[in-house]
Design an enzyme around this catalytic site. Structure first.
Site, PDB file in Angstrom:
ATOM      1  N   GLN A 309       0.877  -1.164   0.000  1.00 19.55           N
ATOM      2  CA  GLN A 309       0.000   0.000   0.000  1.00 19.55           C
ATOM      3  C   GLN A 309       0.913   1.213   0.000  1.00 19.55           C
ATOM      4  OE1 GLN A 309      -1.973  -1.188   3.540  1.00 19.55           O
ATOM      5  NE2 GLN A 309      -0.662  -0.004   4.907  1.00 19.55           N
ATOM      6  N   ASP A 344      -4.266   8.068   4.983  1.00 21.37           N
ATOM      7  CA  ASP A 344      -2.813   8.155   4.827  1.00 21.37           C
ATOM      8  C   ASP A 344      -2.260   7.106   3.872  1.00 21.37           C
ATOM      9  OD1 ASP A 344      -3.510   6.154   6.641  1.00 21.37           O
ATOM     10  OD2 ASP A 344      -1.669   6.361   7.818  1.00 21.37           O
ATOM     11  N   ASP A 380       1.717  -8.157   5.108  1.00 23.97           N
ATOM     12  CA  ASP A 380       0.566  -7.502   5.717  1.00 23.97           C
ATOM     13  C   ASP A 380      -0.682  -7.736   4.860  1.00 23.97           C
ATOM     14  OD1 ASP A 380      -0.233  -5.468   7.859  1.00 23.97           O
ATOM     15  OD2 ASP A 380      -0.910  -4.445   6.046  1.00 23.97           O
ATOM     16  N   ASN A 381      -1.706  -8.309   5.468  1.00 28.86           N
ATOM     17  CA  ASN A 381      -3.014  -8.488   4.809  1.00 28.86           C
ATOM     18  C   ASN A 381      -2.933  -9.105   3.410  1.00 28.86           C
ATOM     19  OD1 ASN A 381      -4.591  -7.431   6.940  1.00 28.86           O
ATOM     20  ND2 ASN A 381      -4.127  -5.350   6.284  1.00 28.86           N
ATOM     21  N   GLU A 409       0.009 -12.583   7.380  1.00 32.13           N
ATOM     22  CA  GLU A 409      -0.768 -11.902   8.416  1.00 32.13           C
ATOM     23  C   GLU A 409      -2.181 -11.730   7.880  1.00 32.13           C
ATOM     24  OE1 GLU A 409      -2.505  -8.289  10.459  1.00 32.13           O
ATOM     25  OE2 GLU A 409      -1.879  -8.433   8.370  1.00 32.13           O
ATOM     26  N   LYS A 521       2.571   2.093  16.800  1.00 26.48           N
ATOM     27  CA  LYS A 521       2.371   2.323  15.368  1.00 26.48           C
ATOM     28  C   LYS A 521       2.349   3.819  15.050  1.00 26.48           C
ATOM     29  CE  LYS A 521      -0.816   0.038  13.215  1.00 26.48           C
ATOM     30  NZ  LYS A 521      -2.117  -0.576  12.867  1.00 26.48           N
ATOM     31  N   TYR A 522       2.022   4.631  16.046  1.00 26.69           N
ATOM     32  CA  TYR A 522       1.808   6.056  15.782  1.00 26.69           C
ATOM     33  C   TYR A 522       2.724   6.977  16.586  1.00 26.69           C
ATOM     34  CZ  TYR A 522      -2.432   3.880  14.032  1.00 26.69           C
ATOM     35  OH  TYR A 522      -3.315   3.060  13.375  1.00 26.69           O
TER      36      TYR A 522
END
EC number: 2.4.99.16
Length: 663
Positions: A309, A344, A380-381, A409, A521-522
């Site tokens: 992504q 984002d 991821d995904n 994942e 994560k942030y």
């Protein structure tokens, strides 16, 4: 009318996934046990063989498949190198064995010498055919038997040795073969890996952004804890456009670092970097190469997160807008999972007309990091990307890198998770986090380890992730963290942990959701890496026991045991003479007493003699006899890891072994 045919029929070859459509999985050093139903009309004897080769070799290796029962034959082979193995079953009418069986009955039935001599002549004729195809040494032995037959020596015709020589060299009459099946062989770390996840930007003692060189200073500690795979969340530049703030806030402050999964941003020189760049504050690719070198020197593998992504600042957005979804007004669509919006990041459109170029570029992302020493990845995904892409991409990558290990994942529907495993993912996250009673864990374990899924789906148990802090850990605190860690590390042979918050027993959820408050994560967080109250020593001890006991390095032998208590779970694992029994309390608040019921005979333990039970976790020794054994677990000691063996062998033998291991 068929052009050719055989009286021999081969059916029900196992293991075979969906009729052989997908490969089964093994790791280096494991066995593949193959069975097949093989039939022939009438009463002829059969010869059945297992034919195996590595896909990179032309040479085939052949082993016999003896008859088991009811027309079923069984054989096995060991896989010794990563990559693809091909196996098939072949069978033919064994005319000499058929003759030998009939001849034995003639002799035992007392037929006259003239009949015996006539049959010996027929047998010699069959040996003649075998001798024509035999190498010199075997041909000499066959010739000697032919002479014995011709001289009327009936005893010479009844031996196993001559039957084997004839089977090995006689023409394969009416031979047929099964379809060819595939085994994909993973490196050992796919079966035994212990993953430790941490954010490299959060390793300093203050709240400043750390570099990968500073993160490398933490690697010896991780290695000392017994982990062997260091997993980093995305290390790429992070987008500034629509950057998320703390705890997923829709707007970020000027100093907020953003989510590493918003991939694509600005480099130190002002240009844009994406999936093949390292965040400038982490030190760039040079720092990453040093990090990998340090890890490898310590015996650690580095795993990278691959998330397909892009942030609005990713170079792909400008260079290849056709790779993304567009709104009616021409703007790019951002990621959504209504009602959630992820402004984002932009999802990638795999169905673009330019898909060949897109797919090739995404595959090259893996290849770039492989060239920098990484052969372990967490995707991821993957369930939100086309199955066809993964099937193609993973198979292509493994042509040059058979030691590749890729963790899926995909917290999604079971059939989807299983299909991703069939496509080529070595490991998968699971529902372990949400299985929190003995009954639920046992049922899930039976599904994963004792059904066809075990042939291709390799579960990787995680008690927590940056996205998941389950209520069980929050409510149960330190005891629950210890019990869930033991379960993850011993029930499955490969597992992982999101390390710093787990070892520090961080139980602060955000807004009563299954998520950590002050989520890394942030934001950048600081951890007391030398906190004497952390779970680091406990985790290190469990990992040491995993490394010392082969039984804990596999899952196929797991057997769940009765504890006679609703909050206790127990299971055994065995590898050779290494027999382990694990008992865990799932009640983090109360003491639990029960009776461990051991199936003595099935576990190979003496029924009428004492045996040793060494609790490896607490270094306590017990002498047990019989089937029922008292248990008491408490919040302070919520687990036992017993090694069982004949009395008198444990203390002396394993004291010497432990000295050797830890010298």
């Amino acid at each position: 009318m068929p052009k050719s045919w055989s009286r021999v029929v081969i059916s029900s070859v196992a293991p075979a996934i969906d009729g052989g459509q997908w490969p089964i999985k093994r790791a280096v050093g494991e066995q593949v046990e193959v069975t097949a139903g093989v039939l022939v009309d009438s009463h002829d004897a059969l010869a059945v063989e297992l034919v195996v080769r590595h896909a990179s070799e032309e040479t085939e290796h052949v082993t016999r498949m003896p008859h088991v029962e009811n027309d079923e034959y069984a054989g096995a082979f060991e896989v010794s190198a990563p990559g693809r193995y091909l196996y098939r079953v072949r069978a033919w009418i064994n005319r000499f064995a058929t003759w030998q069986d009939q001849f034995r009955r003639r002799v035992e039935g007392g037929e006259p010498p003239s009949e015996i001599e006539s049959e010996l002549t027929a047998g010699a004729s069959l040996l003649d055919e075998a001798a024509e195809h035999a190498p010199e040494d075997d041909r000499e032995m066959l010739t000697a038997h032919i002479e014995a037959f011709e001289n009327g020596n009936a005893e010479a015709a009844l031996g196993d040795e001559i039957a084997e020589l004839a089977r090995r060299h006689a023409p394969h009459h009416q031979q047929t073969s099964s379809a060819t099946y595939e085994v994909f062989v993973d490196p050992e770390r796919a079966r035994t890996g212990a993953w430790y996840e941490f954010f490299p930007r959060s390793v300093r003692d203050d709240d400043e952004h750390a570099t990968l060189d500073e993160a490398a200073e933490r690697l010896p500690r991780i290695q000392e804890m017994g982990f062997d795979i260091v997993y980093l969340p995305p290390i790429h530049p992070i987008g500034e456009t629509n950057r998320k703030g703390p705890d997923d806030a829709p707007e970020a402050g000027p100093d907020d670092p953003g989510s590493p999964w918003a991939i694509g941003g600005f480099l130190a020189d002002g240009s844009k970097g994406g999936h093949k760049s390292v965040h400038p504050k982490l030190g760039g690719i040079e720092a990453f190469d040093r990090f990998v070198e340090t890890a490898h020197d310590l015996g650690l593998e580095v795993a990278l997160d691959v998330a397909f992504q892009c942030s609005p600042d990713h170079p792909y957005v400008e260079e290849h807008p056709e790779w993304f979804y567009h709104r009616p007004d021409g703007s790019l669509r951002y990621a959504e999972n209504p009602p959630k919006k992820y402004k984002d990041v932009h999802p990638i459109n795999f169905e673009t007309e330019a898909w060949p170029a897109l797919w090739a570029e995404l595959k090259s992302v893996f290849e770039y990091w492989i060239d920098h020493g990484v052969t372990t990845f967490r995707v991821d995904n993957p369930h939100t990307k086309p199955f066809a892409f993964w099937q193609w991409c993973l198979r292509e990558l493994r042509e040059d890198t058979p030691e590749l290990v890729v963790l899926s994942e995909a917290f999604t529907r079971p059939k989807t998770m299983y299909h991703l495993a069939k496509l080529g993912f070595n490991n998968s996250y699971t529902y372990f986090t949400w299985r929190n009673t003995p009954d639920a864990l046992e049922a899930y374990g039976e599904e994963l380890f004792h059904t066809e899924a075990a042939e291709y789906f390799r579960p990787n148990f995680w008690p927590n992730t940056p996205d998941i802090l389950h209520d069980e850990l929050v409510d149960g605190g330190r005891p629950a963290h210890k019990s869930r860690f033991v379960l993850a590390a011993t029930m499955s042979s490969t597992y992982g942990v999101y390390g710093p918050p787990f070892e520090h027993v961080d139980t602060q959820q955000r807004d009563h959701k299954e998520e950590y408050a002050r989520n890394e994560k942030y934001e950048i967080r600081t951890w007391d890496w030398n906190d004497p109250t952390s779970l680091q020593p406990f985790m290190a001890r469990v990992n040491r026991l995993r490394n010392e006991n082969p039984a804990l390095q596999q899952t196929r032998s797991i057997r769940f045991l009765d504890t006679q208590h609703p909050d206790l779970i127990a299971y055994s694992k065995a590898a050779g003479d290494n027999l382990i029994v694990v008992v865990v309390s799932l009640d983090p608040h109360s003491e639990c007493e029960g009776q461990l019921v051991l199936p003595i005979h099935d576990l190979g333990l003496p029924a009428d003699e004492a045996f040793s039970a060494h609790d490896l976790l607490h270094d306590a020794h017990y002498t047990w006899q019989g089937t029922h054994h008292y248990l008491r677990l408490s919040p302070d000691r919520p687990a036992h890891i017993f090694r069982l063996e004949p009395a008198g062998t444990s203390e002396q033998t394993h004291a010497a072994y432990d000295r050797l291991v830890h010298a």
